[in-house]
Design an enzyme around this catalytic site. Structure first.
Site, mmCIF file in Angstrom:
data_model
loop_
_atom_site.group_PDB
_atom_site.id
_atom_site.type_symbol
_atom_site.label_atom_id
_atom_site.label_comp_id
_atom_site.label_asym_id
_atom_site.label_seq_id
_atom_site.Cartn_x
_atom_site.Cartn_y
_atom_site.Cartn_z
ATOM 1 N N ASP A 175 32.054 7.629 67.178
ATOM 2 C CA ASP A 175 32.112 9.666 67.581
ATOM 3 C C ASP A 175 31.013 10.281 66.418
ATOM 4 O O ASP A 175 30.448 11.263 66.936
ATOM 5 C CB ASP A 175 32.933 10.071 67.931
ATOM 6 C CG ASP A 175 33.956 10.178 66.005
ATOM 7 O OD1 ASP A 175 33.757 9.425 65.634
ATOM 8 O OD2 ASP A 175 34.714 11.134 65.897
ATOM 9 N N LYS A 202 42.410 13.985 70.433
ATOM 10 C CA LYS A 202 42.102 14.854 69.974
ATOM 11 C C LYS A 202 42.314 16.247 70.314
ATOM 12 O O LYS A 202 41.396 15.974 71.461
ATOM 13 C CB LYS A 202 42.223 14.767 68.170
ATOM 14 C CG LYS A 202 40.678 15.009 68.571
ATOM 15 C CD LYS A 202 40.539 15.169 66.740
ATOM 16 C CE LYS A 202 38.383 15.203 67.304
ATOM 17 N NZ LYS A 202 38.358 15.534 65.891
ATOM 18 N N ARG A 211 45.708 7.157 68.324
ATOM 19 C CA ARG A 211 45.012 6.919 68.432
ATOM 20 C C ARG A 211 45.727 5.654 68.824
ATOM 21 O O ARG A 211 47.127 4.997 68.038
ATOM 22 C CB ARG A 211 44.199 6.027 67.119
ATOM 23 C CG ARG A 211 43.503 7.212 66.822
ATOM 24 C CD ARG A 211 42.134 6.246 66.243
ATOM 25 N NE ARG A 211 41.360 7.819 66.146
ATOM 26 C CZ ARG A 211 40.760 7.938 64.739
ATOM 27 N NH1 ARG A 211 40.531 7.291 64.069
ATOM 28 N NH2 ARG A 211 39.820 8.880 64.480
ATOM 29 N N SER A 249 36.675 6.901 67.161
ATOM 30 C CA SER A 249 35.866 6.986 66.053
ATOM 31 C C SER A 249 35.332 5.573 65.612
ATOM 32 O O SER A 249 34.533 5.328 66.619
ATOM 33 C CB SER A 249 36.906 7.764 64.640
ATOM 34 O OG SER A 249 35.689 7.902 63.316
ATOM 35 N N HIS A 250 35.257 5.311 64.255
ATOM 36 C CA HIS A 250 35.130 4.023 63.937
ATOM 37 C C HIS A 250 35.623 2.776 64.527
ATOM 38 O O HIS A 250 34.915 1.740 63.990
ATOM 39 C CB HIS A 250 34.906 3.912 62.278
ATOM 40 C CG HIS A 250 36.017 4.326 61.738
ATOM 41 N ND1 HIS A 250 36.470 5.922 61.689
ATOM 42 C CD2 HIS A 250 36.491 3.397 61.569
ATOM 43 C CE1 HIS A 250 37.457 5.564 61.245
ATOM 44 N NE2 HIS A 250 38.347 4.928 60.582
ATOM 45 N N THR A 298 43.579 14.231 53.098
ATOM 46 C CA THR A 298 42.724 13.852 53.986
ATOM 47 C C THR A 298 42.807 14.290 55.331
ATOM 48 O O THR A 298 43.790 14.159 55.313
ATOM 49 C CB THR A 298 43.579 11.656 53.554
ATOM 50 O OG1 THR A 298 42.841 11.882 52.815
ATOM 51 C CG2 THR A 298 42.448 11.072 54.253
ATOM 52 N N ARG A 300 45.307 1.848 51.529
ATOM 53 C CA ARG A 300 44.147 2.498 50.621
ATOM 54 C C ARG A 300 43.917 3.232 49.276
ATOM 55 O O ARG A 300 45.326 3.338 49.011
ATOM 56 C CB ARG A 300 42.742 3.906 51.087
ATOM 57 C CG ARG A 300 42.621 3.769 52.643
ATOM 58 C CD ARG A 300 42.113 4.839 53.207
ATOM 59 N NE ARG A 300 42.475 4.980 54.881
ATOM 60 C CZ ARG A 300 41.354 3.571 55.533
ATOM 61 N NH1 ARG A 300 41.157 2.751 55.151
ATOM 62 N NH2 ARG A 300 42.151 3.984 57.008
ATOM 63 N N THR A 355 46.314 10.528 61.522
ATOM 64 C CA THR A 355 44.496 12.271 60.597
ATOM 65 C C THR A 355 43.735 12.625 61.769
ATOM 66 O O THR A 355 43.740 13.586 61.202
ATOM 67 C CB THR A 355 44.368 10.924 59.369
ATOM 68 O OG1 THR A 355 45.572 10.167 59.035
ATOM 69 C CG2 THR A 355 43.822 10.868 59.198
ATOM 70 N N ASP A 357 30.668 11.227 63.688
ATOM 71 C CA ASP A 357 31.270 11.971 63.072
ATOM 72 C C ASP A 357 30.566 11.733 61.508
ATOM 73 O O ASP A 357 30.742 12.821 60.246
ATOM 74 C CB ASP A 357 32.065 12.921 63.022
ATOM 75 C CG ASP A 357 33.276 12.074 63.374
ATOM 76 O OD1 ASP A 357 33.483 10.637 62.237
ATOM 77 O OD2 ASP A 357 34.781 12.374 63.220
ATOM 78 N N ARG A 358 30.079 10.352 61.312
ATOM 79 C CA ARG A 358 30.464 10.190 59.981
ATOM 80 C C ARG A 358 28.633 9.448 59.540
ATOM 81 O O ARG A 358 28.109 9.398 59.832
ATOM 82 C CB ARG A 358 31.164 8.391 59.612
ATOM 83 C CG ARG A 358 32.654 8.569 59.755
ATOM 84 C CD ARG A 358 33.791 8.052 59.400
ATOM 85 N NE ARG A 358 35.212 8.063 59.109
ATOM 86 C CZ ARG A 358 35.625 7.089 58.668
ATOM 87 N NH1 ARG A 358 35.317 5.952 58.075
ATOM 88 N NH2 ARG A 358 36.955 7.018 58.808
ATOM 89 N N GLU A 402 34.173 14.375 52.536
ATOM 90 C CA GLU A 402 35.716 13.230 52.367
ATOM 91 C C GLU A 402 34.625 11.858 52.004
ATOM 92 O O GLU A 402 33.318 11.474 52.393
ATOM 93 C CB GLU A 402 36.653 12.161 53.598
ATOM 94 C CG GLU A 402 36.986 13.961 54.220
ATOM 95 C CD GLU A 402 37.665 13.218 55.057
ATOM 96 O OE1 GLU A 402 38.983 12.930 54.642
ATOM 97 O OE2 GLU A 402 37.705 13.499 56.185
ATOM 98 N N GLU A 403 35.181 11.222 50.678
ATOM 99 C CA GLU A 403 35.374 9.719 50.751
ATOM 100 C C GLU A 403 34.470 8.632 52.172
ATOM 101 O O GLU A 403 34.042 8.104 51.583
ATOM 102 C CB GLU A 403 35.805 9.548 49.346
ATOM 103 C CG GLU A 403 37.287 9.117 49.873
ATOM 104 C CD GLU A 403 37.903 7.953 51.156
ATOM 105 O OE1 GLU A 403 37.424 7.361 50.653
ATOM 106 O OE2 GLU A 403 38.360 8.551 52.119
ATOM 107 N N SER A 404 34.974 9.169 52.729
ATOM 108 C CA SER A 404 35.099 8.178 53.827
ATOM 109 C C SER A 404 33.983 8.419 55.003
ATOM 110 O O SER A 404 34.302 8.425 55.898
ATOM 111 C CB SER A 404 36.251 8.731 54.982
ATOM 112 O OG SER A 404 36.916 9.495 55.013
ATOM 113 N N LYS A 409 33.197 16.716 60.739
ATOM 114 C CA LYS A 409 32.529 16.063 59.814
ATOM 115 C C LYS A 409 30.910 15.307 60.722
ATOM 116 O O LYS A 409 31.462 16.133 62.016
ATOM 117 C CB LYS A 409 32.546 15.481 59.362
ATOM 118 C CG LYS A 409 33.399 14.251 59.729
ATOM 119 C CD LYS A 409 34.378 13.084 58.839
ATOM 120 C CE LYS A 409 35.125 12.051 59.771
ATOM 121 N NZ LYS A 409 36.481 12.333 59.634
ATOM 122 N N ASP A 442 28.853 6.350 62.597
ATOM 123 C CA ASP A 442 29.597 5.737 64.070
ATOM 124 C C ASP A 442 29.967 6.264 65.172
ATOM 125 O O ASP A 442 29.401 6.295 65.967
ATOM 126 C CB ASP A 442 31.163 5.918 62.985
ATOM 127 C CG ASP A 442 31.784 7.343 63.152
ATOM 128 O OD1 ASP A 442 30.816 7.913 63.472
ATOM 129 O OD2 ASP A 442 33.101 7.794 63.231
#
Ligand code: G1P
Ligand code: ZN
Length: 543
Positions: free
Chosen positions: A279, A126, A22, A113-114, A344, A496, A18, A281-282, A363-365, A376, A277
């Site tokens: 990095d 990435k 990773r 990320s997280h 997603t 999920r 996604t 972005d969240r 996004e919901e995440s 984001k 998070d």
């Protein structure tokens, strides 16, 4: 410049998910593993003369070693310059901003990320294109294809660069600029939001707490919230960055950001509690004893966007990923602007933003953002909320409750089942898909199924088609269940299950989401047979 061409052999598992590739750190530490992937990226690009590459990561374990390798490879592959964050650190949105602001050819972002960091934990890489956004599928697929063919990579014989020292170093015609990305990013935020109003709000009896979860946003939060907005120093939690993120799991949700949740639900709860998070972005947004779902946060920011200076002229459109709740769709209808539903992953928003079709996305995440960058942006979301609180004088909870009153509430939850053996997870998907033909029209309890499908998306800008993006069960009443497998995990599979029910009933709007969704959750279990097929009775994480 002395170049080395190093023979290598392909690895067969370098398929970007996604959000990039990773893997466990020890996978990346295998001889040639990182180099193969970086060379596959470079081989996929047509690098023009005098091209600059942005490089930075979230500061996790193996970040610095990886950056030294990437710099040497960039030099050998035709880049004339690399711009790198000080200590090799750039938050993901800051990296996107640097690519855009300095018109660099692209960027390599090192982050998982997280996901937790450390020698036994995760690492990621990435590629972002010149628009500052994650490479589209066309490019990530080409990178994967190349990684299966690769037989050599190129490396320049250069000394390691001192990443702690700001400034430019020229090494045999190749330039490395170590930059202070915090200032650039904070400057951008200052042009977008009403800093004087937020400053005034903070100075007049309101409090915020921000939790950086020991990850990349620590220095950014210090600069923006404390230095520029005047918040007291104790407004910051866990802002000391470490290579292992303090041994924690820097995912800003109700499970992993429990220290912040305790503050938000404690006796002296601040007006706004927020976290970001690994990095940066969240984001997670909490009021006093009140949690804002990311889907509601997006809808609410869209509804009030004109109060934020950057969006005073209104929004071109909005976009959300398919599993994200339809709350923002209702706002878009009321505003008379288009709303796009994408698969997603942030990479699907880039084309829409570049074409000027959307201004806000989410996004919901726990991902929300706008066209100021092509990622984001966690701190941006916190600033949106601060700006709205300052502009309205309302509390987080009252803003959300009035929103529900006006638009109805999309009661929403996501249940994650982490580290499920891959075969079991695939069995769940297969079991559900096998029933697809006979599901429409069936009634289970009070839910009648209208349609089912495996979500497919045609990009309205370039016409590219992405299939297999998640199984959807849409009910006649507007409720839905979505099931998909994570594309970011590094251990087994993560299932999920996304649950959503829409209600205009004020009594249901007051309910806890898990209670309001209880019957739908039971329907999801019945249709997927998840508990039987995986032996899991409870999700690992509920958001
Ligand atoms: C997850 C989220 C997705 C987000 C991605 C990167 O991907 O669900 O919305 O874009 O992380 O932060 P997944 O693991 O579901 O593939
Ligand atoms: Zn992230």
């Amino acid at each position: 410049m002395q170049l080395h061409s190093v023979p290598t052999q392909p690895f067969n598992d370098q398929k970007p998910g996604t959000s990039g590739l990773r893997k466990k750190v020890r996978v990346f530490q295998q001889p040639h593993y990182l180099q193969n992937f970086v060379q596959s990226i470079f081989d996929t690009l047509e690098i023009p003369p005098n091209a600059t590459l942005t490089v930075g990561g979230d500061g996790r374990y193996f970040n610095r070693e990886a950056i030294q390798i990437i710099i040497k490879m960039a030099a050998a592959n035709g880049f004339s310059k690399v711009m790198v964050g000080q200590h090799g650190i750039l938050s993901t949105p800051a990296a996107s901003h640097i690519i855009r602001k300095y018109h660099t050819f692209g960027g390599i972002i090192l982050s998982a990320s997280h996901n937790p960091a450390g020698p036994e934990e995760d690492f990621g890489i990435k590629y972002n294109t010149a628009n500052g956004g994650p490479a589209p599928e066309k490019i990530t697929e080409a990178i994967f294809a190349r990684s299966k063919q690769i037989d050599r990579y190129s490396l320049a014989d250069l000394p390691d660069v001192d990443l702690s020292r700001l400034g430019k170093t020229v090494l045999e015609g190749f330039e490395v600029e170590v930059m202070d990305a915090v200032a650039d990013y904070a400057d951008l935020m200052q042009t977008m939001f009403d800093f004087p109003a937020i400053k005034h709000w903070l100075a007049n009896g309101h409090r915020m707490v921000f939790d950086a979860m020991h990850a990349v946003t620590g220095p950014y939060a210090q600069e923006i919230f404390v230095r520029r907005l005047g918040a007291p120093a104790d407004s910051l939690m866990h802002c000391e960055v470490s290579e292992t993120f303090g041994g924690g799991h820097p995912d800003p949700n109700l499970t992993y950001a429990d220290a912040l949740v305790n503050v938000a639900y404690g006796a002296q709860a601040p007006d706004l509690a927020a976290a970001s998070d690994g990095d940066g972005d969240r984001n997670m947004i909490l009021g006093q004893h009140f949690f804002v779902t990311p889907s509601d946060s997006l809808a609410l920011i869209a509804a009030h966007a004109k109060r934020i200076p950057a969006y005073a002229q209104g929004l071109a459109g909005v976009a959300r990923s398919m599993p994200t709740s339809g709350a923002v769709d209702r706002v878009a209808t009321a505003l008379g602007i288009p709303c796009y539903e994408t698969p997603t992953g942030w990479k699907f928003f880039g084309n829409l933003m570049d074409a000027g079709k959307v201004t806000l996305c989410g996004e919901e995440s726990f991902g929300t953002g706008s066209d100021h960058v092509r990622e984001k942006d966690g701190l941006w979301a916190v600033l949106c909320w601060l700006n709205l609180l300052a502009a309205t004088g309302e509390s987080v909870e009252s803003l959300v409750r009035s929103h529900w009153q006006q638009y109805g509430r999309n009661v929403y939850s996501r249940h994650d089942y982490e580290a499920v053996p891959t075969a079991q997870a695939q069995a769940v998907i297969a079991h559900l898909q096998a029933q697809f033909d006979r599901l429409p029209g069936q009634t289970i309890g009070r839910y009648t199924i209208a349609t089912v499908d495996d979500f497919s998306y045609t990009d309205p800008v370039d016409g590219s088609v992405s299939r297999g993006q998640g199984l959807r069960i849409l009910f006649r009443c507007g409720s839905r269940i979505v099931v998909r497998l994570s594309g970011t995990g590094t251990e087994g599979a993560t299932i999920r299950v996304y649950l959503e029910a829409y209600t205009e009933d004020p009594a249901l709007q007051q309910m806890d989401a898990q209670d309001a969704l209880a019957e739908l959750i039971a329907v999801a279990h019945q249709l997927t047979q998840l508990p039987t097929l995986t032996g899991r009775q409870q999700p690992t994480v509920i958001t």
